[in-house]
Design a protein around this motif. Structure first.
Motif, PDB file in Angstrom:
ATOM      1  N   LEU A   1      57.601  61.484  18.639  1.00  0.00           N
ATOM      2  CA  LEU A   1      56.980  60.746  19.736  1.00  0.00           C
ATOM      3  C   LEU A   1      57.797  60.827  21.024  1.00  0.00           C
ATOM      4  O   LEU A   1      57.237  61.014  22.109  1.00  0.00           O
ATOM      5  CB  LEU A   1      56.806  59.282  19.335  1.00  0.00           C
ATOM      6  N   VAL A   2      59.121  60.711  20.917  1.00  0.00           N
ATOM      7  CA  VAL A   2      59.938  60.605  22.127  1.00  0.00           C
ATOM      8  C   VAL A   2      60.983  61.708  22.271  1.00  0.00           C
ATOM      9  O   VAL A   2      61.748  61.699  23.225  1.00  0.00           O
ATOM     10  CB  VAL A   2      60.635  59.224  22.217  1.00  0.00           C
TER      11      VAL A   2
ATOM     12  N   SER B   1      56.775  50.305  27.424  1.00  0.00           N
ATOM     13  CA  SER B   1      55.367  50.662  27.219  1.00  0.00           C
ATOM     14  C   SER B   1      54.707  49.567  26.402  1.00  0.00           C
ATOM     15  O   SER B   1      55.375  48.860  25.633  1.00  0.00           O
ATOM     16  CB  SER B   1      55.229  52.021  26.511  1.00  0.00           C
ATOM     17  N   GLY B   2      53.396  49.395  26.579  1.00  0.00           N
ATOM     18  CA  GLY B   2      52.702  48.308  25.912  1.00  0.00           C
ATOM     19  C   GLY B   2      51.514  48.782  25.110  1.00  0.00           C
ATOM     20  O   GLY B   2      50.921  49.824  25.395  1.00  0.00           O
ATOM     21  N   ARG B   3      51.178  47.982  24.089  1.00  0.00           N
ATOM     22  CA  ARG B   3      49.976  48.262  23.305  1.00  0.00           C
ATOM     23  C   ARG B   3      49.321  46.939  22.928  1.00  0.00           C
ATOM     24  O   ARG B   3      49.996  45.914  22.762  1.00  0.00           O
ATOM     25  CB  ARG B   3      50.302  49.117  22.073  1.00  0.00           C
TER      26      ARG B   3
ATOM     27  N   HIS C   1      45.368  49.678  20.079  1.00  0.00           N
ATOM     28  CA  HIS C   1      44.353  50.385  20.862  1.00  0.00           C
ATOM     29  C   HIS C   1      44.547  51.888  20.901  1.00  0.00           C
ATOM     30  O   HIS C   1      43.580  52.643  20.924  1.00  0.00           O
ATOM     31  CB  HIS C   1      44.344  49.847  22.306  1.00  0.00           C
ATOM     32  N   TYR C   2      45.828  52.342  20.912  1.00  0.00           N
ATOM     33  CA  TYR C   2      46.063  53.760  21.193  1.00  0.00           C
ATOM     34  C   TYR C   2      45.565  54.688  20.087  1.00  0.00           C
ATOM     35  O   TYR C   2      45.324  55.869  20.336  1.00  0.00           O
ATOM     36  CB  TYR C   2      47.548  54.044  21.463  1.00  0.00           C
ATOM     37  N   TYR C   3      45.403  54.177  18.866  1.00  0.00           N
ATOM     38  CA  TYR C   3      44.901  55.033  17.794  1.00  0.00           C
ATOM     39  C   TYR C   3      43.503  55.554  18.126  1.00  0.00           C
ATOM     40  O   TYR C   3      43.183  56.729  17.900  1.00  0.00           O
ATOM     41  CB  TYR C   3      44.890  54.273  16.464  1.00  0.00           C
TER      42      TYR C   3
ATOM     43  N   GLU D   1      51.002  60.799  26.904  1.00  0.00           N
ATOM     44  CA  GLU D   1      51.287  61.311  25.564  1.00  0.00           C
ATOM     45  C   GLU D   1      51.003  60.319  24.453  1.00  0.00           C
ATOM     46  O   GLU D   1      50.599  60.716  23.364  1.00  0.00           O
ATOM     47  CB  GLU D   1      52.756  61.763  25.487  1.00  0.00           C
ATOM     48  N   THR D   2      51.250  59.044  24.670  1.00  0.00           N
ATOM     49  CA  THR D   2      51.070  58.061  23.600  1.00  0.00           C
ATOM     50  C   THR D   2      49.876  57.137  23.837  1.00  0.00           C
ATOM     51  O   THR D   2      49.569  56.318  22.978  1.00  0.00           O
ATOM     52  CB  THR D   2      52.340  57.204  23.426  1.00  0.00           C
ATOM     53  N   LYS D   3      49.229  57.272  24.986  1.00  0.00           N
ATOM     54  CA  LYS D   3      48.061  56.455  25.343  1.00  0.00           C
ATOM     55  C   LYS D   3      48.395  54.965  25.401  1.00  0.00           C
ATOM     56  O   LYS D   3      47.531  54.104  25.235  1.00  0.00           O
ATOM     57  CB  LYS D   3      46.894  56.686  24.360  1.00  0.00           C
TER      58      LYS D   3
END
Length: 338
Positions: A42-43, A127-129, A220-222, A289-291
């Motif tokens: 991911l990073v 970053s937030g989700r 949400h990002y999924y 990249e990670t939405k």
């Protein structure tokens, strides 16, 4: 990419002590050591960009955020880490409570809204989700507006969730903070009676998309990642953002803090690393990249159709209080979810 977590804190400490250091590819000494709860896939490329920006070699130790936080506490002042990059706020909150994090300068903190940084001024979200309900429109016309509705009899056998996943456990911790242990335990028992467990959030979304279940609990990002890969016309599932400050609408963050006890040179690089993660380059990386939601002021999401962060009706909660994972795991074990 996001790994499940379903072990007691004691086990986490034991596992953390066994985490191997990432071996350097050459003999050049590292200018900075980062413990990262976000995995390399991911990073990793972002860390490479950070190396170029800082002009120094960076060594990274990857693992679960809770495991790494436990390792840092065990190592104390002897830790080699200069920076802790956490998948969630709870692990940062645990370190803050123990006084393991160094204060961040006001100029750094002020880049991010107070609700997405530590109240002690020693960590900041990068970053937030947000938690959402995925639903299959062939199975249900509209998703419920509260997770409390999910324990009603009409949802029996129609819900998917991933109880061993860290994001679900952070949400449960949030509910405990907001509504208390008794109410949360009662809700969990009702959810267990109605829901089908899956190992991963990707499996939860797939089950909803294929119509195996009507609803699914996930971040949400999924859904946005799946739409980006396959096209929205190929994805049957939809997502519903919960209104009214519902505990199911928790906005959690990945965040970063500097460790106390670093050498002067490493401390300088550590601060630069924190600021890099809040730079426009890094914030756009998280968006693209990670939405996820970029959190630094002035950087907006680039994800098509994603509601603005400021429009979300998330519950009001001090994210640092999501540090009581041990108690959450005990509760999940008590009700038979993990």
């Amino acid at each position: 990419m996001r790994r499940p977590l379903a072990r007691s804190l004691t086990a986490l400490v034991a596992a953390a002590l066994l985490l191997p250091a990432v071996a350097a590819c050459d003999t050049e000494p590292a200018g900075l050591v980062i413990y990262s709860g976000r995995n390399e896939g991911l990073v990793g490329s972002l860390i490479e960009k950070m190396e170029d920006s800082l002009g120094t070699k960076i060594d990274v130790r990857y693992g679960d955020s809770a495991e790494l936080a436990a390792q840092i506490l065990e190592e104390g002042d002897k830790t080699e880490a200069g920076v802790f990059l956490s998948q969630d706020a709870g692990a940062l909150g645990a370190l803050s409570k123990e006084g393991s994090l160094a204060a961040l300068p006001a100029a750094t903190l002020e880049k991010v809204a107070p609700s997405y940084r530590g109240s002690a001024g020693d960590w900041v979200g990068v970053s937030g989700r947000v938690r959402v309900i995925a639903y299959n429109p062939d199975k249900v016309a509209k998703a419920p507006d509260s997770v409390h509705e999910l324990v009603k009899p009409e949802w029996k056998g129609r819900i998917a969730y991933a109880p061993t996943n860290a994001s679900f456990q952070a949400f449960v911790t949030g509910m405990r903070v907001l509504e208390g242990d008794d109410a949360t335990r009662t809700w969990l028992k009702g959810l267990k009676a109605n829901a089908k467990p899956y190992e991963k959030n990707t499996e939860v979304l797939e089950a909803v998309d294929k119509g195996e279940v009507s609803l699914g609990l996930l971040n949400h990002y999924y859904w946005y990642e799946k739409v980006a890969e396959e096209g929205e016309d190929k994805v049957k599932a939809k997502v519903h953002f919960l209104p009214g400050g519902d505990p199911g609408a928790l906005v959690n963050v990945a965040g970063v803090g500097k460790l106390k006890g670093s050498s002067k040179s490493e401390s300088t690089y550590a601060q630069k690393a924190v600021d890099f993660l809040l730079s426009e380059e890094a914030q756009k990386y998280f968006a693209d990249e990670t939405k996820e939601y970029p959190l630094a002021a002035g950087v907006k999401t680039t994800v098509d159709g994603l509601p603005p962060l400021e429009s979300l009706q998330a519950p009001k909660i001090d994210l640092g209080k999501l540090d009581s994972l041990k108690q959450t795991l005990a509760m999940l074990q008590d009700v038979g979810m993990v």
